[in-house]
Motif scaffolding. Structure first.
Motif, short mmCIF file in Angstrom:
data_model
loop_
_atom_site.label_atom_id
_atom_site.label_comp_id
_atom_site.label_asym_id
_atom_site.label_seq_id
_atom_site.Cartn_x
_atom_site.Cartn_y
_atom_site.Cartn_z
N ASN A 1 4.86 6.25 -9.13
CA ASN A 1 6.16 6.95 -8.22
C ASN A 1 6.87 6.17 -7.38
O ASN A 1 6.20 5.05 -6.83
CB ASN A 1 5.70 8.08 -7.60
CG ASN A 1 5.01 9.26 -8.54
OD1 ASN A 1 5.78 9.77 -9.77
ND2 ASN A 1 3.84 9.66 -8.24
N PRO A 2 8.08 6.29 -6.94
CA PRO A 2 8.67 5.09 -6.05
C PRO A 2 8.03 5.47 -4.61
O PRO A 2 7.52 6.38 -4.14
CB PRO A 2 10.18 5.69 -5.93
CG PRO A 2 10.51 6.43 -7.14
CD PRO A 2 9.12 7.15 -7.60
N GLY A 3 7.70 4.19 -3.98
CA GLY A 3 6.94 4.21 -2.61
C GLY A 3 5.72 4.27 -2.79
O GLY A 3 4.97 4.25 -1.89
N ASP A 4 4.81 4.54 -4.10
CA ASP A 4 3.48 4.41 -4.13
C ASP A 4 3.08 2.99 -3.77
O ASP A 4 3.35 2.11 -4.30
CB ASP A 4 2.98 5.00 -5.41
CG ASP A 4 3.13 6.62 -5.60
OD1 ASP A 4 3.40 7.17 -4.59
OD2 ASP A 4 2.75 6.95 -6.87
N ALA A 5 1.66 3.12 -3.37
CA ALA A 5 1.05 2.00 -3.04
C ALA A 5 0.44 1.63 -4.68
O ALA A 5 -0.08 2.52 -5.26
CB ALA A 5 0.00 1.87 -2.04
N VAL A 6 -0.01 0.28 -4.75
CA VAL A 6 -0.87 0.03 -5.76
C VAL A 6 -2.33 0.34 -5.46
O VAL A 6 -2.67 0.52 -4.49
CB VAL A 6 -0.76 -1.44 -6.25
CG1 VAL A 6 0.58 -2.12 -6.54
CG2 VAL A 6 -1.19 -2.43 -4.83
N LYS A 7 -3.13 0.58 -6.61
CA LYS A 7 -4.33 1.03 -6.46
C LYS A 7 -5.16 0.24 -5.64
O LYS A 7 -6.29 0.70 -4.88
CB LYS A 7 -4.98 1.67 -7.73
CG LYS A 7 -4.29 2.69 -8.29
CD LYS A 7 -4.91 3.34 -9.48
CE LYS A 7 -4.08 4.45 -9.94
NZ LYS A 7 -4.73 5.01 -11.53
N GLU A 8 -5.15 -1.03 -6.02
CA GLU A 8 -5.96 -2.15 -5.32
C GLU A 8 -5.66 -2.11 -3.68
O GLU A 8 -6.49 -2.77 -2.77
CB GLU A 8 -5.40 -3.59 -5.56
CG GLU A 8 -5.77 -3.79 -7.37
CD GLU A 8 -4.52 -3.63 -8.16
OE1 GLU A 8 -4.50 -4.25 -9.11
OE2 GLU A 8 -3.92 -2.70 -7.86
N ALA A 9 -4.45 -1.53 -3.24
CA ALA A 9 -4.17 -1.58 -1.81
C ALA A 9 -5.09 -0.76 -0.99
O ALA A 9 -5.57 -0.58 0.07
CB ALA A 9 -2.81 -1.33 -1.59
N SER A 10 -5.68 0.48 -1.92
CA SER A 10 -6.49 1.72 -1.06
C SER A 10 -7.74 1.63 -1.62
O SER A 10 -8.60 2.02 -0.74
CB SER A 10 -5.69 3.15 -1.42
OG SER A 10 -5.61 3.28 -2.82
N ILE A 11 -8.16 1.30 -2.72
CA ILE A 11 -9.47 1.40 -3.19
C ILE A 11 -10.43 0.48 -2.38
O ILE A 11 -11.64 0.95 -2.36
CB ILE A 11 -9.42 1.07 -4.67
CG1 ILE A 11 -10.95 1.23 -5.07
CG2 ILE A 11 -9.21 -0.46 -4.83
CD1 ILE A 11 -11.30 2.52 -5.60
N TYR A 12 -9.87 -0.61 -1.85
CA TYR A 12 -10.90 -1.48 -1.14
C TYR A 12 -10.68 -1.30 0.31
O TYR A 12 -11.25 -2.05 1.13
CB TYR A 12 -10.60 -3.12 -1.48
CG TYR A 12 -11.04 -3.24 -2.88
CD1 TYR A 12 -12.24 -2.87 -3.73
CD2 TYR A 12 -9.77 -3.64 -3.75
CE1 TYR A 12 -12.22 -3.19 -4.91
CE2 TYR A 12 -9.96 -3.56 -5.15
CZ TYR A 12 -11.07 -3.53 -5.84
OH TYR A 12 -11.42 -3.83 -7.20
#
Length: 462
Positions: free
Chosen positions: A277-288
């Motif tokens: 979705n527009p504006g979503d962070a990539v998963k690597e930005a939050s998982i760590y």
């Protein structure tokens, strides 16, 4: 647009239905929902065929070995790049971190299942395109080529992680439910053949300026990785040719600014996945990500942190210290945007990997002097001094391995694949005391062995 959305829903419906068949070992009759179109019609129109392919890319982003929160975290904790702090975890990752996993491990099964679900979807697209009588040939080639490349990449990850694996090339349940494993070496040969087919189907031109779909050069790079995994002089030479071809392409420019390596507009990027979705962070930005408290899941291992010198700008730019009550941990900080993201996509292939893999291919062929500039490119960008002659082959390969670790931590399981390719997994023993030789592969999930006895025997040691 309505037709495209319905098609995506229908394709996903087919995948879930197939998964239900495999899980229950039985077939059921299901009427086609009255707001959907039959599967054979999906591939008679470019718009609906593209919608099916878009659903595959969406699935890769959501839940697959290419999702930013899957391979990196699993293999990072499995080896020595990540530490895992969720001591009551029931998702199987704690056992992988401690190297005490069994064939009933939840993470081991989830990884296998997510990969084969996307492989089934790729096969559905390949079959649909091949049977189509109305798609223009240029579109048929593109659709088949991209789906086949994704399947090849998933097969490659599975082969590297599980060893001998089944290679389904059809959506026929009756064939797939009894499909035996293909030997690891033979699997690499078949993957190689598939990628060569892809190279003849797709072009160097990106069909989107943001490079969110792979091109021919992406396929050539994957082929070079397969060649290097086969670990023979002839394949090292073939990999060298492919990698030099990529580096010499005007499509790509080395990114000299360390702070822009994970910016989506870079011409050093071969392929990246766009957030759903527009504006979503990539998963690597939050998982760590963690701050203000001790880590509750992943943190960079002290062994990884110690691999960096104080003046390595990657340590300064791609890691963030978190100090609590006098104790300091480090989190991965390659991707910066955790909300309102407009500048970052999840990078799958980038030019730095091409450089370092070429350095390795040259070193393996004793072309040590020629290999040095490709190793030094990322070192010097990070503020490290260049490696110079005289240098032995063994020392140079060790430096390339170390540089890969510093450059690609938390990216798609790099550390595991690099150690495995160079036959150095046993170097994990000092920091991973439960590591055993048989841990070079995961076990085949117990659930799969019960469903298909032709997947026996289980991998050694499990």
């Amino acid at each position: 647009m309505k037709t495209s959305i319905n098609t995506i829903i229908y394709i996903l419906f087919l995948i879930l239905l197939q998964y239900f068949f495999v899980s229950c070992e039985r077939m059921i009759d299901v009427d086609l929902p009255n707001n959907q179109i039959p599967s054979e019609q999906v591939f008679e129109d470019v718009q609906t065929a593209d919608a099916a392919l878009a659903a595959l890319y969406s699935g890769l982003w959501d839940n697959s070995p290419l999702a930013g929160d899957q391979t990196g975290k699993l293999l990072g904790t499995y080896t020595d790049d990540l530490s895992y702090y969720a001591t009551t975890s029931t998702n199987g990752i704690l056992d992988l971190f401690q190297n005490t996993h069994t064939d009933s491990n939840a993470a081991v099964y989830a990884y296998w299942a997510s990969a084969y679900q996307k492989i089934y979807m790729a096969n559905a697209i390949i079959e649909g395109v091949e049977k189509s009588s109305s798609l223009p040939i240029v579109d048929k080639n593109r659709l088949k080529g991209e789906a086949l490349l994704i399947r090849a990449m998933l097969f490659f990850y599975l082969q590297q992680i599980y060893g001998d694996i089944p290679l389904p090339t059809t959506t026929d349940y009756n064939i797939n439910k009894v499909l035996p494993k293909t030997g690891s070496n033979e699997a690499l040969i078949k993957i190689e053949a598939d990628i060569n087919t892809v190279i003849n189907l797709i072009s160097d031109d990106y069909r989107n300026a943001e490079r969110i779909f792979p091109n021919k050069k992406s396929a050539q790079f994957l082929l070079a990785k397969v060649y290097m995994a086969q670990n023979t002089p002839a394949k090292w030479a073939e990999a060298e040719t492919l990698l030099k071809n990529i580096i010499q392409s005007p499509l790509y420019t080395f990114q000299n600014d360390i702070t822009k390596v994970f910016t989506k507009s870079g011409t050093h990027i071969l392929w990246q996945l766009k957030p759903k979705n527009p504006g979503d962070a990539v998963k690597e930005a939050s998982i760590y990500y963690f701050t203000g408290a001790a880590p509750s899941s992943f943190a960079l291992s002290q062994d990884l942190v110690n691999a960096f010198s104080a003046n390595d700008t990657r340590k300064q730019s791609w890691m963030a210290p978190v100090t609590v009550n006098g104790n300091t941990w480090y989190r991965a900080e390659k991707y910066k945007n955790r909300s309102n993201n407009t500048t970052e996509y999840s990078v799958v292939f980038r030019l730095e990997e091409v450089y370092l893999l070429l350095a390795e291919a040259l070193a393996q062929q004793d072309k040590l002097t020629e290999a040095l500039p490709y190793l030094n490119k990322t070192r010097q960008r990070a503020g490290l001094v260049a490696i110079t002659n005289p240098v032995s082959k063994e020392t140079l390969l060790t430096e390339i391995l170390l540089e890969n670790r510093r450059e690609f931590f938390t990216e798609f399981g790099h550390r595991f694949f690099d150690l495995k390719r160079l036959s150095r997994l046993q170097t994990l023993v000092p920091v991973k005391p439960n590591w055993k030789d048989f841990h070079r592969v995961f076990p085949i999930p117990q659930k799969e062995l019960l469903l298909n006895t032709n997947l026996n025997p289980q991998n050694e040691g499990y």
